[in-house]
Design a protein around this motif. Sequence first.
Motif, PDB file in Angstrom:
ATOM      1  N   GLN A   1       0.842  -1.180   0.000  1.00 35.19           N
ATOM      2  CA  GLN A   1       0.000   0.000   0.000  1.00 35.19           C
ATOM      3  C   GLN A   1       0.886   1.243   0.000  1.00 35.19           C
ATOM      4  N   PRO A   2       0.918   2.014  -1.118  1.00 37.29           N
ATOM      5  CA  PRO A   2       1.757   3.212  -1.179  1.00 37.29           C
ATOM      6  C   PRO A   2       1.190   4.341  -0.325  1.00 37.29           C
ATOM      7  N   ASP A   3       1.923   5.412  -0.238  1.00 42.85           N
ATOM      8  CA  ASP A   3       1.509   6.596   0.507  1.00 42.85           C
ATOM      9  C   ASP A   3       0.315   7.242  -0.193  1.00 42.85           C
TER      10      ASP A   3
ATOM     11  N   ARG B   1      -0.585  10.373  -0.374  1.00 42.61           N
ATOM     12  CA  ARG B   1      -0.268  11.599  -1.112  1.00 42.61           C
ATOM     13  C   ARG B   1       0.336  11.269  -2.482  1.00 42.61           C
ATOM     14  N   GLN B   2       1.161  10.227  -2.536  1.00 40.74           N
ATOM     15  CA  GLN B   2       1.713   9.810  -3.822  1.00 40.74           C
ATOM     16  C   GLN B   2       0.611   9.338  -4.760  1.00 40.74           C
TER      17      GLN B   2
END
Length: 146
Positions: free
Chosen positions: A131-133, A135-136
């Motif tokens: 699971q990426p950030d 905001r990205q």
Amino acid sequence: MGKADDVYTPEQRALIRKMTVGDDTPEQRAKLDKARRAIDDYVAIRDNQKRPPWAEGPQKLASPDAKAKSKPEPTPARASKPLPRRKPGPRPKKDWPKFVKKKVRSLKLSGKPIPTAPAFLQLCENELEHQPDIRQMQRLLKALRA
């Protein structure tokens, strides 16, 4: 005499005549020539037409015997061409941006609405186990929607 001659006083005319005629002594001329050469050297160094004296190194001042005994200068480790700049930060894990781009493209082609960033985060977690950030993800979706 014309009007131009009346502008200057006799003292000013004498001073102008002295400056233009050049009643300099040999010492003054030598001093001026030395200053002119120094200015010419400075301009040549500034314009890269001449190497600066401090770049010559100690060999220029040393005797020939000392020159033979001195160690050779080490070559610089870096190349003259700078390395190309990379984007800062770590690389994306599991290539989630590519996965999201494919999903957004397929949704656009099918005419379905594009989900929000939290929905895509959950999809990445389910499909890629990463699971990426948020905001990205928001930035990527903003760029893809444009």
